[in-house]
Motif scaffolding. Structure first.
Motif, PDB file in Angstrom:
ATOM      1  N   LEU A   1      -2.860 -19.845  13.245  1.00  0.00           N
ATOM      2  CA  LEU A   1      -2.735 -18.619  14.030  1.00  0.00           C
ATOM      3  C   LEU A   1      -1.316 -18.427  14.543  1.00  0.00           C
ATOM      4  CD1 LEU A   1      -6.086 -18.755  16.048  1.00  0.00           C
ATOM      5  CD2 LEU A   1      -5.578 -17.485  13.964  1.00  0.00           C
ATOM      6  N   THR A   2      -0.640 -19.521  14.881  1.00  0.00           N
ATOM      7  CA  THR A   2       0.748 -19.388  15.322  1.00  0.00           C
ATOM      8  C   THR A   2       1.635 -18.898  14.189  1.00  0.00           C
ATOM      9  OG1 THR A   2       0.460 -21.158  16.948  1.00  0.00           O
ATOM     10  CG2 THR A   2       2.705 -20.607  16.320  1.00  0.00           C
ATOM     11  N   ALA A   3       1.440 -19.440  12.998  1.00  0.00           N
ATOM     12  CA  ALA A   3       2.240 -19.010  11.850  1.00  0.00           C
ATOM     13  C   ALA A   3       2.006 -17.534  11.549  1.00  0.00           C
ATOM     14  CB  ALA A   3       1.891 -19.861  10.630  1.00  0.00           C
ATOM     15  N   ILE A   4       0.748 -17.110  11.565  1.00  0.00           N
ATOM     16  CA  ILE A   4       0.440 -15.697  11.315  1.00  0.00           C
ATOM     17  C   ILE A   4       1.096 -14.814  12.368  1.00  0.00           C
ATOM     18  CG2 ILE A   4      -1.427 -14.008  11.314  1.00  0.00           C
ATOM     19  CD1 ILE A   4      -3.211 -16.110  10.028  1.00  0.00           C
ATOM     20  N   ALA A   5       0.972 -15.197  13.640  1.00  0.00           N
ATOM     21  CA  ALA A   5       1.523 -14.393  14.724  1.00  0.00           C
ATOM     22  C   ALA A   5       3.042 -14.287  14.624  1.00  0.00           C
ATOM     23  CB  ALA A   5       1.118 -14.985  16.074  1.00  0.00           C
TER      24      ALA A   5
ATOM     25  N   PRO B   1      -9.945 -10.630  13.034  1.00  0.00           N
ATOM     26  CA  PRO B   1     -11.176 -11.404  12.777  1.00  0.00           C
ATOM     27  C   PRO B   1     -10.959 -12.912  12.764  1.00  0.00           C
ATOM     28  CG  PRO B   1     -11.033  -9.519  11.291  1.00  0.00           C
ATOM     29  CD  PRO B   1      -9.718  -9.630  11.974  1.00  0.00           C
ATOM     30  N   ILE B   2      -9.854 -13.372  12.191  1.00  0.00           N
ATOM     31  CA  ILE B   2      -9.639 -14.811  12.095  1.00  0.00           C
ATOM     32  C   ILE B   2      -9.322 -15.412  13.455  1.00  0.00           C
ATOM     33  CG2 ILE B   2      -7.156 -14.688  11.631  1.00  0.00           C
ATOM     34  CD1 ILE B   2      -9.739 -17.120  10.114  1.00  0.00           C
ATOM     35  N   ALA B   3      -8.869 -14.592  14.414  1.00  0.00           N
ATOM     36  CA  ALA B   3      -8.529 -15.117  15.734  1.00  0.00           C
ATOM     37  C   ALA B   3      -9.729 -15.774  16.394  1.00  0.00           C
ATOM     38  CB  ALA B   3      -7.987 -13.994  16.621  1.00  0.00           C
ATOM     39  N   ARG B   4     -10.917 -15.172  16.246  1.00  0.00           N
ATOM     40  CA  ARG B   4     -12.116 -15.760  16.850  1.00  0.00           C
ATOM     41  C   ARG B   4     -12.814 -16.732  15.905  1.00  0.00           C
ATOM     42  NH1 ARG B   4     -15.509 -14.562  21.181  1.00  0.00           N
ATOM     43  NH2 ARG B   4     -16.836 -16.395  21.438  1.00  0.00           N
ATOM     44  N   LEU B   5     -12.851 -16.412  14.623  1.00  0.00           N
ATOM     45  CA  LEU B   5     -13.562 -17.267  13.688  1.00  0.00           C
ATOM     46  C   LEU B   5     -12.863 -18.614  13.498  1.00  0.00           C
ATOM     47  CD1 LEU B   5     -14.584 -14.611  11.011  1.00  0.00           C
ATOM     48  CD2 LEU B   5     -16.058 -15.759  12.665  1.00  0.00           C
ATOM     49  N   ALA B   6     -11.531 -18.642  13.634  1.00  0.00           N
ATOM     50  CA  ALA B   6     -10.811 -19.915  13.486  1.00  0.00           C
ATOM     51  C   ALA B   6     -11.228 -20.898  14.562  1.00  0.00           C
ATOM     52  CB  ALA B   6      -9.304 -19.666  13.548  1.00  0.00           C
ATOM     53  N   GLU B   7     -11.511 -20.400  15.765  1.00  0.00           N
ATOM     54  CA  GLU B   7     -11.948 -21.275  16.849  1.00  0.00           C
ATOM     55  C   GLU B   7     -13.279 -21.950  16.522  1.00  0.00           C
ATOM     56  OE1 GLU B   7     -12.228 -18.920  20.302  1.00  0.00           O
ATOM     57  OE2 GLU B   7     -10.150 -18.210  20.254  1.00  0.00           O
TER      58      GLU B   7
ATOM     59  N   ALA C   1     -12.120 -13.975   6.374  1.00  0.00           N
ATOM     60  CA  ALA C   1     -11.183 -13.533   7.409  1.00  0.00           C
ATOM     61  C   ALA C   1      -9.824 -14.190   7.229  1.00  0.00           C
ATOM     62  CB  ALA C   1     -11.749 -13.844   8.789  1.00  0.00           C
ATOM     63  N   ALA C   2      -9.812 -15.475   6.837  1.00  0.00           N
ATOM     64  CA  ALA C   2      -8.544 -16.169   6.620  1.00  0.00           C
ATOM     65  C   ALA C   2      -7.776 -15.544   5.459  1.00  0.00           C
ATOM     66  CB  ALA C   2      -8.798 -17.647   6.352  1.00  0.00           C
ATOM     67  N   MET C   3      -8.480 -15.185   4.393  1.00  0.00           N
ATOM     68  CA  MET C   3      -7.811 -14.562   3.248  1.00  0.00           C
ATOM     69  C   MET C   3      -7.276 -13.183   3.607  1.00  0.00           C
ATOM     70  SD  MET C   3      -9.976 -15.679  -0.141  1.00  0.00           S
ATOM     71  CE  MET C   3     -11.521 -14.962   0.413  1.00  0.00           C
ATOM     72  N   VAL C   4      -8.049 -12.423   4.388  1.00  0.00           N
ATOM     73  CA  VAL C   4      -7.584 -11.102   4.814  1.00  0.00           C
ATOM     74  C   VAL C   4      -6.336 -11.229   5.692  1.00  0.00           C
ATOM     75  CG1 VAL C   4      -8.157  -9.090   6.225  1.00  0.00           C
ATOM     76  CG2 VAL C   4      -9.837 -10.005   4.618  1.00  0.00           C
ATOM     77  N   ALA C   5      -6.356 -12.197   6.625  1.00  0.00           N
ATOM     78  CA  ALA C   5      -5.199 -12.404   7.497  1.00  0.00           C
ATOM     79  C   ALA C   5      -3.984 -12.858   6.687  1.00  0.00           C
ATOM     80  CB  ALA C   5      -5.528 -13.423   8.572  1.00  0.00           C
ATOM     81  N   ALA C   6      -4.200 -13.756   5.720  1.00  0.00           N
ATOM     82  CA  ALA C   6      -3.090 -14.226   4.885  1.00  0.00           C
ATOM     83  C   ALA C   6      -2.512 -13.086   4.057  1.00  0.00           C
ATOM     84  CB  ALA C   6      -3.564 -15.358   3.979  1.00  0.00           C
ATOM     85  N   ALA C   7      -3.395 -12.250   3.512  1.00  0.00           N
ATOM     86  CA  ALA C   7      -2.924 -11.101   2.733  1.00  0.00           C
ATOM     87  C   ALA C   7      -2.158 -10.123   3.617  1.00  0.00           C
ATOM     88  CB  ALA C   7      -4.112 -10.408   2.063  1.00  0.00           C
ATOM     89  N   GLY C   8      -2.707  -9.868   4.815  1.00  0.00           N
ATOM     90  CA  GLY C   8      -2.021  -8.971   5.737  1.00  0.00           C
ATOM     91  C   GLY C   8      -0.663  -9.498   6.135  1.00  0.00           C
ATOM     92  N   THR C   9      -0.567 -10.804   6.351  1.00  0.00           N
ATOM     93  CA  THR C   9       0.712 -11.405   6.718  1.00  0.00           C
ATOM     94  C   THR C   9       1.714 -11.291   5.576  1.00  0.00           C
ATOM     95  OG1 THR C   9      -0.456 -12.981   8.132  1.00  0.00           O
ATOM     96  CG2 THR C   9       1.813 -13.510   7.536  1.00  0.00           C
ATOM     97  N   ALA C  10       1.258 -11.561   4.356  1.00  0.00           N
ATOM     98  CA  ALA C  10       2.146 -11.483   3.194  1.00  0.00           C
ATOM     99  C   ALA C  10       2.625 -10.048   2.970  1.00  0.00           C
ATOM    100  CB  ALA C  10       1.426 -12.009   1.960  1.00  0.00           C
ATOM    101  N   VAL C  11       1.704  -9.089   3.065  1.00  0.00           N
ATOM    102  CA  VAL C  11       2.083  -7.683   2.869  1.00  0.00           C
ATOM    103  C   VAL C  11       3.031  -7.231   3.972  1.00  0.00           C
ATOM    104  CG1 VAL C  11       1.216  -5.315   2.786  1.00  0.00           C
ATOM    105  CG2 VAL C  11      -0.018  -7.144   1.600  1.00  0.00           C
TER     106      VAL C  11
END
Length: 320
Positions: free
Chosen positions: A35-39, A17-23, A288-298
């Motif tokens: 997005l690079t850091a998450i990837a 979700p954050i991939a499109r919403l960040a744009e 979406a950013a919080m979900v992506a950050a949580a997913g990355t941390a987990v």
């Protein structure tokens, strides 16, 4: 290890979700970096998990170079369905290594080929030593990174732009070199090789780096409408790229490469994005950013937990 070793393989879905919403809601600079850091973190976690499964999957194969004690039942039982999962991980890891090697080799080959083409070519003295003008009727322009990064532009591209639009083009490409956008592109391309679920992030970073350079160019020339016109004009005169021509340079930022040019032009015709701030937590982008950050941390925590658990098991199973 248990199910923790599998989580990094599926958690990249939380970043979609954050991939499109960040744009749409973040400054291009922020979007590209986030997005690079998450990837990168998610790809590294996936690689660790596949490596752990690779060890478990190959430990019981006769003739493997691993210690015999690593195939003990307590080690194999650390992963559910260890035989099927382990052998699948062997195939997956080999595919990932081959894809990453191919991407790096192609990136280096393209850069080498471009430098060879520019060898001995005099720089454009009026634009600065970092600008190389190629005598080619095909319109293209791109940033060639390196210790002495250069902006490469064809005479065909320059002929189709006005003097003011040429200034925008050079400012755009210089922004790519200054902020080393090729590193973001290469990092996300490698991340997508590790896990195909990260491909939307690669595409979003490619778009964000172009928007980042657009904003830098607009700020440099002080005219957003002129920048939008230059981007649109360059895309119109470029037309479809020839797959065998200089425009086919994956991994190198290009002024009018294939992509969402209309969205870039529309963004430039609007007021500039905020350089600071973050979407509210209750907004779609903030959530979406919080979900992506949580997913990355987990994902990172799961891969490290599985690695530590396997190392402890192997240490216990290995005789002194």
């Amino acid at each position: 290890m248990g199910v923790f070793v599998f989580l990094p393989l599926v958690l990249p879905l939380t970043a979609l979700p954050i991939a499109r919403l960040a744009e749409q809601h973040l400054h291009p600079r922020t979007a590209a970096r986030l997005l690079t850091a998450i990837a990168v973190v998610m790809a590294a976690s996936c690689a660790i998990s596949l490596s752990l499964l690779f060890v478990v999957g190959t430990a019981h194969i006769p003739g493997n170079p691993l210690p015999d004690s690593w195939s003990d039942p307590e080690v194999r039982d650390a992963v559910p369905f260890h035989r099927t999962v382990g052998l699948s991980a062997v195939v997956a890891l080999l595919v990932v290594v081959a894809a990453c090697a191919r991407t790096v080799r192609r990136h280096l080959r393209i850069r080498t080929r471009c430098r060879q083409a520019l060898a001995g070519l005099a720089a454009h003295t009026d634009a600065g030593a970092e600008v190389a003008v190629l005598p080619d009727d095909r319109p293209y322009a791109y940033a060639l990174p390196g210790p002495t990064g250069r902006v490469v532009v064809s005479t065909g591209m320059l002929a189709g732009l006005s003097a003011a639009e040429r200034t925008v083009l050079l400012a755009h490409e210089r922004a790519h070199l200054t902020h080393r956008h090729h590193r973001y592109l290469l990092a996300t391309r490698l991340a997508a090789c590790v896990n195909p679920c990260l491909r939307p992030l690669r595409l979003a970073v490619a778009y964000s780096t172009e928007r980042w350079a657009d904003e830098e160019a607009a700020q440099s020339v002080g005219d957003r409408r002129l920048t939008a016109r230059a981007v649109a004009r360059a895309a119109l005169i470029s037309g479809p790229f020839d797959a065998a021509g200089p425009g086919d340079l994956p991994g190198l930022p290009a002024f009018a490469g294939p992509g969402p040019v209309p969205r870039r032009v529309a963004a430039l015709l609007e007021p500039g994005p905020r350089t600071t701030g973050w979407p509210p937590a209750h907004s779609r982008a903030g959530l979406a950013a919080m979900v992506a950050a949580a997913g990355t941390a987990v994902s990172a925590a799961s891969s490290l937990n599985a690695a530590v658990a396997l190392l402890l098991l192997l240490k216990a199973a290995t005789p002194l």
